[in-house]
Design an enzyme around this catalytic site. Structure first.
Site, PDB file in Angstrom:
ATOM      1  N   SER A 134     -72.647  42.721  10.865  1.00 38.90           N
ATOM      2  CA  SER A 134     -73.039  41.504  11.579  1.00 38.90           C
ATOM      3  C   SER A 134     -74.538  41.275  11.510  1.00 38.90           C
ATOM      4  O   SER A 134     -75.319  42.220  11.578  1.00 38.90           O
ATOM      5  CB  SER A 134     -72.630  41.589  13.053  1.00 38.90           C
ATOM      6  OG  SER A 134     -73.059  40.419  13.735  1.00 38.90           O
ATOM      7  N   LYS A 189     -65.473  44.128  15.217  1.00 36.35           N
ATOM      8  CA  LYS A 189     -66.211  43.024  14.586  1.00 36.35           C
ATOM      9  C   LYS A 189     -65.512  41.710  14.913  1.00 36.35           C
ATOM     10  O   LYS A 189     -66.158  40.686  15.163  1.00 36.35           O
ATOM     11  CB  LYS A 189     -66.303  43.209  13.078  1.00 36.35           C
ATOM     12  CG  LYS A 189     -66.941  42.013  12.339  1.00 36.35           C
ATOM     13  CD  LYS A 189     -68.339  41.679  12.845  1.00 36.35           C
ATOM     14  CE  LYS A 189     -69.100  40.708  11.993  1.00 36.35           C
ATOM     15  NZ  LYS A 189     -68.652  39.317  11.978  1.00 36.35           N
ATOM     16  N   ASN A 193     -67.032  38.552  17.016  1.00 29.04           N
ATOM     17  CA  ASN A 193     -67.028  37.129  16.654  1.00 29.04           C
ATOM     18  C   ASN A 193     -66.401  36.266  17.733  1.00 29.04           C
ATOM     19  O   ASN A 193     -66.814  35.124  17.931  1.00 29.04           O
ATOM     20  CB  ASN A 193     -66.316  36.946  15.320  1.00 29.04           C
ATOM     21  CG  ASN A 193     -67.224  37.304  14.164  1.00 29.04           C
ATOM     22  OD1 ASN A 193     -68.017  38.246  14.246  1.00 29.04           O
ATOM     23  ND2 ASN A 193     -67.141  36.539  13.089  1.00 29.04           N
ATOM     24  N   GLU A 196     -69.022  35.866  20.191  1.00 26.57           N
ATOM     25  CA  GLU A 196     -69.993  34.961  19.555  1.00 26.57           C
ATOM     26  C   GLU A 196     -69.567  33.506  19.715  1.00 26.57           C
ATOM     27  O   GLU A 196     -70.380  32.630  20.058  1.00 26.57           O
ATOM     28  CB  GLU A 196     -70.091  35.325  18.078  1.00 26.57           C
ATOM     29  CG  GLU A 196     -70.856  34.422  17.172  1.00 26.57           C
ATOM     30  CD  GLU A 196     -70.617  34.792  15.708  1.00 26.57           C
ATOM     31  OE1 GLU A 196     -70.969  35.932  15.329  1.00 26.57           O
ATOM     32  OE2 GLU A 196     -70.079  33.964  14.951  1.00 26.57           O
TER      33      GLU A 196
HETATM   34  C1  6PG Z   1     -71.917  37.776  11.841  1.00 21.93           C
HETATM   35  C2  6PG Z   1     -71.249  36.408  11.775  1.00 21.93           C
HETATM   36  C3  6PG Z   1     -70.558  36.283  10.422  1.00 21.93           C
HETATM   37  C4  6PG Z   1     -70.149  34.888  10.062  1.00 21.93           C
HETATM   38  C5  6PG Z   1     -69.110  34.388  11.008  1.00 21.93           C
HETATM   39  C6  6PG Z   1     -68.901  32.899  10.944  1.00 21.93           C
HETATM   40  O1  6PG Z   1     -71.511  38.577  12.718  1.00 21.93           O
HETATM   41  O2  6PG Z   1     -72.819  37.990  11.033  1.00 21.93           O
HETATM   42  O3  6PG Z   1     -70.287  36.339  12.814  1.00 21.93           O
HETATM   43  O4  6PG Z   1     -69.471  37.171  10.392  1.00 21.93           O
HETATM   44  O5  6PG Z   1     -71.235  34.022  10.014  1.00 21.93           O
HETATM   45  O6  6PG Z   1     -67.927  34.982  10.651  1.00 21.93           O
HETATM   46  O7  6PG Z   1     -67.822  32.681  11.786  1.00 21.93           O
HETATM   47  P1  6PG Z   1     -67.120  31.278  11.845  1.00 21.93           P
HETATM   48  O8  6PG Z   1     -67.259  30.648  10.469  1.00 21.93           O
HETATM   49  O9  6PG Z   1     -65.704  31.608  12.174  1.00 21.93           O
HETATM   50  O10 6PG Z   1     -67.857  30.516  12.911  1.00 21.93           O
END
Ligand code: 6PG
Length: 469
Positions: A134, A189, A193, A196
């Site tokens: 990430s 992970k 997300n 996130e």
């Molecule tokens: C990270 C981000 C990475 C990615 C996302 C985008 O931890 O670096 O989360 O994994 O940018 O998966 O997620 P979405 O396209 O589903 O918003």
């Protein structure tokens, strides 16, 4: 000459950043990207030429030459799209690999598939590590948070590489740790997300509310700047930058079409929550808020049918909005770590929540001062709502989230995650819920039986209800 120490397979955005990070840390790497006529030609070769730090790296578009350039046991990190691509790549690599070679899947793979791949490759004498990575493009270059799991013996072989390139926490320790068995690394992970998604949705909602109270985006950026004192996070910082980004005299963000995309990770988290019976209601709310945004044309049509004449008359202070935001963030982190804890129990992974919070204090997208506090909280409890400081915070913030959410409802302002945060909180803190009505209804039409609260609560009961229908 097989003198490369570490192989990187797949030179997309993240793969390229990881190559540069590995090279900057002194590792001799081999880089591979497939050849596709007219589409992907000399990708590794051209990438090497673009970056001086790759002068010692070797570049390939032939799998056999790439694999043979690596010292054994080979360590190959796959940075390719999650899904079937991983399986195709594994099949392409297998004929060239030797017993005890190590494959590391650094993509956003589904944790169930990671377990299957672990078992499959074990039968072939190949070690497999699934790891969340990430931090996005910049994080992968300067130091991501890395969440490896699976084969512990194999992990110890790649640990020096992954720990070296990872972000470092406030004690300068690697934001990389062996998470646990099977696909637990990809599971956390996935939950990362999900958390996130909520953090992003909450910021979108508070900006909408602040605008409705009459502030323009420059003023809102300045307000959010003050929030750094008590609620700082990577996502808060980038959102301030986003609000301050102009195109001419206009705010660029005002020109971005309001249809939110996703690559599926928040979807998986919601599915995992439902499969495990865990109420990750904020993650679901954030995911479905994205889906709702996608129905732009229908939103325009229905707005004309229903929304005429709505005037916002929000009487809210920025402090009240900040406190509502902080309330919802605590609930978000409660739900995310509860999901991890429930999965750990169900799959016997024995995950360490404090260590997981620690590797999320830097490098990853959800790094924050709240996450730093949780490192210590999880040393005492697995339920953050039993921590005295967080109890006090929740009690302090609750009046504000109630006022903000009720004002949003009264003014027809959508605040999916803020609203769900107080709804969920009231649910999880209610002693006598309405679920007895549900049990009665289920027994009425389906004879599904129910437990009683005036006996030992073990025996199942069924009633012949006075049926008037
Ligand atoms: C990270 C981000 C990475 C990615 C996302 C985008 O931890 O670096 O989360 O994994 O940018 O998966 O997620 P979405 O396209 O589903 O918003």
């Amino acid at each position: 000459m097989n003198t490369s120490e570490f192989g990187l397979f797949g030179l997309g955005v993240m793969g390229k950043s990881l190559c540069r990070n590995l090279a900057n840390n002194g590792f001799k790497i081999a880089m591979f990207n497939r050849h596709v006529d007219g589409v992907e030609v000399d990708v590794a070769k051209n990438f090497k030429a673009e970056h001086p730090e790759l002068s010692e790296a070797v570049a390939f578009d032939d799998i056999s030459a790439f694999v043979n350039a690596l010292e054994t046991p080979r360590k190959i990190m796959l940075m390719v799209n999650a899904g079937k691509t991983i399986d195709y790549v594994i099949e392409d690599l297998l004929p060239h690999l030797s017993k005890d070679d190590i494959l590391i899947d650094g993509g956003n793979s589904n944790y169930k598939k990671t377990k299957e791949r672990f078992e499959y490759l074990k039968s072939k004498g190949i070690h497999f590590i699934g790891t969340g990575v990430s931090g996005g493009e910049e994080g992968a270059l300067k130091g991501p948070s890395i969440m490896p799991s699976g084969d512990l013996e194999a992990y110890n072989n790649v640990k020096p590489f992954l720990e070296k390139i990872s972000a470092k926490d406030q004690n300068n320790l690697p934001c990389c740790t062996y998470v646990g068995p099977e696909g637990s690394g990809h599971f956390i992970k996935m939950v990362h997300n999900g958390v996130e998604y909520v953090e992003m949705q909450l910021l979108a909602e508070v900006i909408t509310i602040l605008e409705a109270t009459g502030h323009n985006l420059d003023e809102i950026a300045n307000i959010l700047e003050t929030w750094k004192n008590t609620a700082n996070s990577y996502l808060l910082e980038i959102t301030i930058d986003i609000l301050r980004t102009k195109e001419g005299d206009d705010w660029l963000v005002k020109k971005i079409l309001d249809k939110a995309g996703n690559k599926g990770t928040g979807n998986w988290t919601t599915i995992a929550s439902a499969e495990l019976g865990v109420p990750s209601t904020l993650i679901a709310a954030a995911l479905f808020a994205r889906y709702t945004s996608f129905y732009k044309e229908e939103r325009i049509q229905l707005n004309s049918n229903f929304k005429g004449g709505t005037v916002s008359d929000l009487q809210l202070s920025s402090t009240e909005i900040l406190e509502a935001y902080q309330f919802a963030r605590i609930i978000n982190h409660y739900q995310g770590f509860k999901l991890i804890a429930e999965a750990s129990n169900k799959f016997s992974w024995n995950l360490n929540l404090s260590e997981i919070a620690r590797i999320w204090t830097n490098g990853c997208i959800i790094r924050s001062t709240l996450m730093e506090a949780l490192v210590e909280v999880f040393k005492e409890t697995t339920n953050i709502l039993t921590n005295s400081q967080l109890i006090a915070s929740i009690k302090h913030y609750k009046p504000s989230v109630k006022k903000v959410v009720s004002q949003c409802v009264l003014n027809d302002i959508t605040a999916s995650c803020l609203g769900e945060s107080i709804q969920f909180f009231n649910g999880i803190t209610t002693v006598d819920s309405s679920a007895n009505i549900i049990q009665a209804q289920r027994d009425y039409f389906g004879a599904h039986t129910y437990k009683r609260n005036d006996d030992d609560g073990v025996k199942s009961h069924h009633t012949i209800w006075n049926k008037t229908n």
